[in-house]
Design a protein around this motif. Structure first.
Motif, PDB file in Angstrom:
ATOM      1  N   GLY A  38     -15.754   5.758  -5.209  1.00 27.30           N
ATOM      2  CA  GLY A  38     -14.779   5.061  -6.087  1.00 27.30           C
ATOM      3  C   GLY A  38     -13.710   4.051  -5.451  1.00 27.30           C
ATOM      4  O   GLY A  38     -14.049   3.812  -4.288  1.00 27.30           O
ATOM      5  N   SER A  39     -13.260   3.357  -6.503  1.00 28.27           N
ATOM      6  CA  SER A  39     -12.348   2.304  -5.902  1.00 28.27           C
ATOM      7  C   SER A  39     -11.072   2.553  -5.637  1.00 28.27           C
ATOM      8  O   SER A  39     -10.346   1.759  -5.026  1.00 28.27           O
ATOM      9  CB  SER A  39     -12.420   1.053  -6.907  1.00 28.27           C
ATOM     10  OG  SER A  39     -11.887   1.511  -8.349  1.00 28.27           O
ATOM     11  N   ASP A  66      -7.378  -0.992   7.693  1.00 27.62           N
ATOM     12  CA  ASP A  66      -8.120  -1.789   6.102  1.00 27.62           C
ATOM     13  C   ASP A  66      -7.211  -1.143   4.915  1.00 27.62           C
ATOM     14  O   ASP A  66      -6.858  -1.807   4.129  1.00 27.62           O
ATOM     15  CB  ASP A  66      -9.613  -1.639   6.341  1.00 27.62           C
ATOM     16  CG  ASP A  66     -10.340  -2.446   7.252  1.00 27.62           C
ATOM     17  OD1 ASP A  66      -9.698  -3.354   7.719  1.00 27.62           O
ATOM     18  OD2 ASP A  66     -11.290  -2.105   7.608  1.00 27.62           O
ATOM     19  N   LEU A  67      -7.259   0.310   4.834  1.00 26.64           N
ATOM     20  CA  LEU A  67      -6.614   0.773   3.846  1.00 26.64           C
ATOM     21  C   LEU A  67      -5.003   0.498   3.838  1.00 26.64           C
ATOM     22  O   LEU A  67      -4.629   0.183   2.771  1.00 26.64           O
ATOM     23  CB  LEU A  67      -6.706   2.430   3.842  1.00 26.64           C
ATOM     24  CG  LEU A  67      -8.089   2.906   3.772  1.00 26.64           C
ATOM     25  CD1 LEU A  67      -7.932   4.316   3.798  1.00 26.64           C
ATOM     26  CD2 LEU A  67      -8.602   2.554   2.310  1.00 26.64           C
ATOM     27  N   ASN A 117      -3.492  -1.900   0.700  1.00 28.90           N
ATOM     28  CA  ASN A 117      -2.466  -1.307  -0.177  1.00 28.90           C
ATOM     29  C   ASN A 117      -1.069  -1.827   0.394  1.00 28.90           C
ATOM     30  O   ASN A 117       0.071  -1.245  -0.465  1.00 28.90           O
ATOM     31  CB  ASN A 117      -2.589   0.176  -0.108  1.00 28.90           C
ATOM     32  CG  ASN A 117      -3.678   0.701  -0.764  1.00 28.90           C
ATOM     33  OD1 ASN A 117      -3.874   0.874  -1.940  1.00 28.90           O
ATOM     34  ND2 ASN A 117      -4.856   0.906   0.003  1.00 28.90           N
ATOM     35  N   GLY A 118      -0.856  -2.715   1.072  1.00 28.35           N
ATOM     36  CA  GLY A 118       0.437  -3.065   1.496  1.00 28.35           C
ATOM     37  C   GLY A 118       1.187  -2.173   2.187  1.00 28.35           C
ATOM     38  O   GLY A 118       2.416  -2.096   2.032  1.00 28.35           O
ATOM     39  N   ALA A 157     -11.122  -3.752  -1.028  1.00 32.32           N
ATOM     40  CA  ALA A 157     -10.395  -4.861  -0.830  1.00 32.32           C
ATOM     41  C   ALA A 157     -10.923  -5.668  -2.228  1.00 32.32           C
ATOM     42  O   ALA A 157     -11.966  -5.835  -2.684  1.00 32.32           O
ATOM     43  CB  ALA A 157     -10.624  -5.902   0.177  1.00 32.32           C
ATOM     44  N   PRO A 158     -10.218  -6.598  -3.085  1.00 29.73           N
ATOM     45  CA  PRO A 158     -10.412  -7.164  -4.150  1.00 29.73           C
ATOM     46  C   PRO A 158     -11.240  -8.245  -3.795  1.00 29.73           C
ATOM     47  O   PRO A 158     -11.269  -8.884  -2.831  1.00 29.73           O
ATOM     48  CB  PRO A 158      -9.103  -7.613  -4.805  1.00 29.73           C
ATOM     49  CG  PRO A 158      -8.022  -7.789  -3.562  1.00 29.73           C
ATOM     50  CD  PRO A 158      -8.558  -6.619  -2.628  1.00 29.73           C
TER      51      PRO A 158
END
Length: 274
Positions: free
Chosen positions: A46-47, A70-71, A75-76, A93-94
């Motif tokens: 899932g996303s 990357d995660l 998610n900042g 990532a969007p």
């Protein structure tokens, strides 16, 4: 009447003896549907994902086959990458919307399009197939160089003594590590210097699991341990005892050892001394 009571008592006793001597076990429902523990591991799909108690950013990245950096970036989340139960993490990532070049908008005049067309016709087109092969070869070469440079900074050791009973498979549903078999209680050692970023049993199918971060590129995982002897955020040195071999969530005693490079599974035998 007395004779009848004696006969009735004998019949009851014979029935009780017959029941107690039955050797056939009661039927048990098959809860695993024939699947092994390794097939039952929960992969994150899932996303997005809701953080559960006991999980770390590293364990979530491990389950989703992603690089923890990357995660964190998506998610900042900044170092030391603290997350909380109930927190929603975005796993992908969007997608950025691509804007069309101004020259190709509806406002472009016909003359501009004609000039661009004539200019493009003067350029000698490259062979798309050869160009793609060149790009892929260059990317592969750069990746191999980075892997070698990052790995050279680490000194690897075998995480346990024993027989390699199962080897790495690069297939989609293949075994993503090696299985080292030995007796229960055998020492499990850190394969290189690092810091423990996960120690627990929240990842189904891995039993008592330890994940060690060696640098920004490499993680190692030690699964099915009998006992965990280290804690999260603890620094460990190469060949330090971190656990004992067991069969937690496994059919037999052994160590499942995995190496991850930037979140992706790689063959541990490429790094361990021969």
């Amino acid at each position: 009447m007395r004779l009848f009571l004696q006969l009735f008592t004998c019949i009851i006793c014979l029935q009780l003896i017959a029941c107690s001597s039955r050797t056939t076990p009661a039927p048990v429902a098959n809860l695993t549907s024939g699947k092994t523990s390794s097939q039952q591991k929960i992969k994150i799909k899932g996303s997005n994902y809701k953080v559960k108690k006991g999980e770390t950013l590293y364990s979530i990245a491990f389950r989703s086959n992603k690089d923890f950096r990357d995660l964190a970036k998506i998610n900042g989340i900044k170092a030391p990458y603290t997350i909380f139960p109930g927190q929603i993490l975005q796993l992908n990532a969007p997608i950025k919307s691509q804007k069309k070049p101004k020259n190709y908008t509806d406002k472009t005049s016909k003359s501009t399009k004609t000039i661009q067309k004539n200019n493009n016709s003067l350029k000698k087109p490259l062979d798309p197939k050869k160009q793609q092969e060149y790009v892929e070869n260059q990317a592969s070469l750069k990746k191999q160089q980075k892997v070698a440079q990052s790995s050279d900074k680490l000194r690897w050791y075998w995480p346990a003594k024993g027989r390699v009973a199962r080897k790495f498979s690069g297939k989609e549903n293949g075994y993503k590590g090696i299985l080292i078999k030995n007796k229960s209680g055998t020492d499990i050692l850190a394969a290189a210097d690092g810091i423990v970023v996960y120690a627990g049993s929240a990842l189904r199918g891995y039993g008592n699991l330890i994940i060690v971060k060696h640098n920004d590129d490499y993680l190692t995982a030690y699964a099915h341990n009998q006992r965990i002897l280290v804690k999260e955020k603890q620094k460990v040195t190469a060949r330090q005892k971190i656990a004992t071999m067991g069969n937690s969530e496994a059919k037999s005693v052994g160590l499942r050892f995995e190496v991850r490079y930037r979140g992706k599974s790689v063959d541990p035998l490429r790094y361990l001394p021969r």
